[in-house]
Design a protein around this motif. Sequence first.
Motif, mmCIF file in Angstrom:
data_model
loop_
_atom_site.group_PDB
_atom_site.id
_atom_site.type_symbol
_atom_site.label_atom_id
_atom_site.label_comp_id
_atom_site.label_asym_id
_atom_site.label_seq_id
_atom_site.Cartn_x
_atom_site.Cartn_y
_atom_site.Cartn_z
ATOM 1 N N GLU A 129 0.840 -1.204 0.000
ATOM 2 C CA GLU A 129 0.000 0.000 0.000
ATOM 3 C C GLU A 129 0.873 1.252 0.000
ATOM 4 N N GLU A 130 1.944 1.200 0.792
ATOM 5 C CA GLU A 130 2.848 2.353 0.885
ATOM 6 C C GLU A 130 3.555 2.587 -0.463
ATOM 7 N N ALA A 131 4.023 1.506 -1.076
ATOM 8 C CA ALA A 131 4.777 1.639 -2.330
ATOM 9 C C ALA A 131 3.927 2.217 -3.455
ATOM 10 N N SER A 132 2.624 2.011 -3.388
ATOM 11 C CA SER A 132 1.784 2.444 -4.522
ATOM 12 C C SER A 132 0.923 3.656 -4.172
ATOM 13 N N LYS A 133 1.155 4.249 -3.013
ATOM 14 C CA LYS A 133 0.202 5.266 -2.529
ATOM 15 C C LYS A 133 0.095 6.519 -3.411
ATOM 16 N N ASP A 134 1.148 6.826 -4.173
ATOM 17 C CA ASP A 134 1.085 8.014 -5.017
ATOM 18 C C ASP A 134 0.676 7.708 -6.457
ATOM 19 N N ALA A 135 0.333 6.468 -6.727
ATOM 20 C CA ALA A 135 -0.064 6.102 -8.095
ATOM 21 C C ALA A 135 -1.335 6.856 -8.466
ATOM 22 N N THR A 136 -1.421 7.223 -9.740
ATOM 23 C CA THR A 136 -2.561 8.032 -10.176
ATOM 24 C C THR A 136 -3.480 7.279 -11.137
ATOM 25 N N GLY A 137 -3.147 6.006 -11.393
ATOM 26 C CA GLY A 137 -3.975 5.209 -12.301
ATOM 27 C C GLY A 137 -5.083 4.503 -11.549
ATOM 28 N N LEU A 138 -5.305 3.250 -11.909
ATOM 29 C CA LEU A 138 -6.375 2.453 -11.302
ATOM 30 C C LEU A 138 -6.254 2.374 -9.773
ATOM 31 N N ASN A 139 -7.391 2.514 -9.091
ATOM 32 C CA ASN A 139 -7.470 2.212 -7.660
ATOM 33 C C ASN A 139 -7.920 0.764 -7.537
ATOM 34 N N LEU A 140 -7.037 -0.070 -7.063
ATOM 35 C CA LEU A 140 -7.329 -1.507 -6.983
ATOM 36 C C LEU A 140 -7.572 -1.896 -5.520
ATOM 37 N N ASN A 141 -8.806 -2.307 -5.229
ATOM 38 C CA ASN A 141 -9.113 -2.809 -3.877
ATOM 39 C C ASN A 141 -9.072 -4.329 -3.914
ATOM 40 N N ILE A 142 -8.331 -4.918 -3.000
ATOM 41 C CA ILE A 142 -8.314 -6.378 -2.898
ATOM 42 C C ILE A 142 -9.042 -6.758 -1.614
ATOM 43 N N ALA A 143 -10.179 -7.441 -1.775
ATOM 44 C CA ALA A 143 -10.983 -7.824 -0.610
ATOM 45 C C ALA A 143 -10.431 -9.128 -0.040
ATOM 46 N N LEU A 144 -9.904 -9.014 1.169
ATOM 47 C CA LEU A 144 -9.187 -10.143 1.771
ATOM 48 C C LEU A 144 -9.682 -10.327 3.205
ATOM 49 N N ASN A 145 -10.067 -11.541 3.529
ATOM 50 C CA ASN A 145 -10.795 -11.780 4.778
ATOM 51 C C ASN A 145 -11.898 -10.731 4.870
ATOM 52 N N TYR A 146 -12.601 -10.592 3.766
ATOM 53 C CA TYR A 146 -13.660 -9.597 3.654
ATOM 54 C C TYR A 146 -15.032 -10.263 3.755
ATOM 55 N N GLY A 147 -15.912 -9.640 4.496
ATOM 56 C CA GLY A 147 -17.314 -10.039 4.535
ATOM 57 C C GLY A 147 -18.144 -8.780 4.676
ATOM 58 N N GLY A 148 -19.196 -8.655 3.896
ATOM 59 C CA GLY A 148 -20.034 -7.459 3.947
ATOM 60 C C GLY A 148 -20.659 -7.249 5.314
ATOM 61 N N ARG A 149 -21.119 -8.333 5.935
ATOM 62 C CA ARG A 149 -21.742 -8.193 7.259
ATOM 63 C C ARG A 149 -20.685 -7.823 8.295
ATOM 64 N N ASP A 150 -19.532 -8.440 8.179
ATOM 65 C CA ASP A 150 -18.425 -8.137 9.093
ATOM 66 C C ASP A 150 -18.054 -6.647 8.977
ATOM 67 N N GLU A 151 -18.067 -6.149 7.754
ATOM 68 C CA GLU A 151 -17.720 -4.747 7.501
ATOM 69 C C GLU A 151 -18.732 -3.806 8.161
ATOM 70 N N ILE A 152 -20.013 -4.174 8.089
ATOM 71 C CA ILE A 152 -21.051 -3.331 8.694
ATOM 72 C C ILE A 152 -20.938 -3.372 10.222
ATOM 73 N N ILE A 153 -20.649 -4.550 10.776
ATOM 74 C CA ILE A 153 -20.456 -4.663 12.236
ATOM 75 C C ILE A 153 -19.296 -3.748 12.667
ATOM 76 N N HIS A 154 -18.225 -3.805 11.888
ATOM 77 C CA HIS A 154 -17.040 -2.981 12.149
ATOM 78 C C HIS A 154 -17.421 -1.489 12.142
ATOM 79 N N ALA A 155 -18.259 -1.091 11.182
ATOM 80 C CA ALA A 155 -18.690 0.312 11.077
ATOM 81 C C ALA A 155 -19.539 0.698 12.284
ATOM 82 N N VAL A 156 -20.434 -0.185 12.686
ATOM 83 C CA VAL A 156 -21.315 0.092 13.830
ATOM 84 C C VAL A 156 -20.470 0.248 15.098
ATOM 85 N N LYS A 157 -19.485 -0.611 15.252
ATOM 86 C CA LYS A 157 -18.611 -0.498 16.433
ATOM 87 C C LYS A 157 -17.885 0.846 16.441
ATOM 88 N N SER A 158 -17.399 1.275 15.269
ATOM 89 C CA SER A 158 -16.702 2.574 15.199
ATOM 90 C C SER A 158 -17.643 3.697 15.618
#
Length: 240
Positions: free
Chosen positions: A126-155
């Motif tokens: 992430e650090e090495a590519s942080k100034d790139a101006t082309g494609l923004n590539l998100n890699i979903a890893l240990n990702y779950g939509g419900r888990d993400e919403i729980i995480h947001a609610v906790k925040s």
Amino acid sequence: MGVFKLRRASKAKRILPRHIAIIMDGNGRWAKKRGLPRTAGHSAGSKNFKDIARYSNKIGLEYLTVYAFSTENWKRPEEEVRNIMNILRDYLKDAKNFKDENIKVKFIGNIEVLDEDIKELIAEAEEASKDATGLNLNIALNYGGRDEIIHAVKSIINEGLAAEEIDEKAISDRLYTCGQPDPDFIIRPSGEYRLSNYLIWQSAYAEYWFSDILWPDFKPKHLEQAIDEYSNRNRRFGGV
Ligand code: IPE
Ligand code: IPE
Ligand code: MG
């Protein structure tokens, strides 16, 4: 001359989504069809992912999100999980390539619980590519939509927000995709017709494209076919 005119006409109609999300599914079946171990399918899938990311960057896509490993994928045999993590390690060790290719990479999902060396490699990528101006590539890893919403609610609770302060933005701002546009177009190859807990909040108004092609066989020409179909969709967002 006639052909040239036709091609120009179809090009003019093409609408490129800002954000495409792909469920990279079918690696196991791809390997099985060839009498190979499932790991061979994951390696082929990983190679294909690099090709599709590069192609997406080339055509000027702004955001590409790929599903690499879900919160449910831990249910798989330990050996398969280990193999997938090793393929990920190899990919991350190559991280300097993101920079060379002007692709900005970001990992979304619960990264905290992963092995220390993987977390370090992710931080480096992430650090090495942080100034790139082309494609923004998100890699979903240990990702779950419900888990993400729980995480947001906790925040939200930890930040002490009042009920009146909760609106869509309050939630969106606390998802892993914070600050990014929602996916316009979700692609799932492999013949399954489900989201499998992918971007469930963000995909509320996405368009969908399904196909029987197994992920390692999904080539730029298929992405182009999907984009052509997207271009003909009529997105109303509840309006008329
Ligand atoms: C997708 O391919 C890769 C991951 C989920 C990690 P699969 O491994 O799910 O392939 P199939 O669905 O068994 O064919
Ligand atoms: C979704 O594929 C997850 C990834 C592609 C990483 P799965 O193969 O895990 O989904 P299901 O089990 O068929 O729903
Ligand atoms: Mg699958």
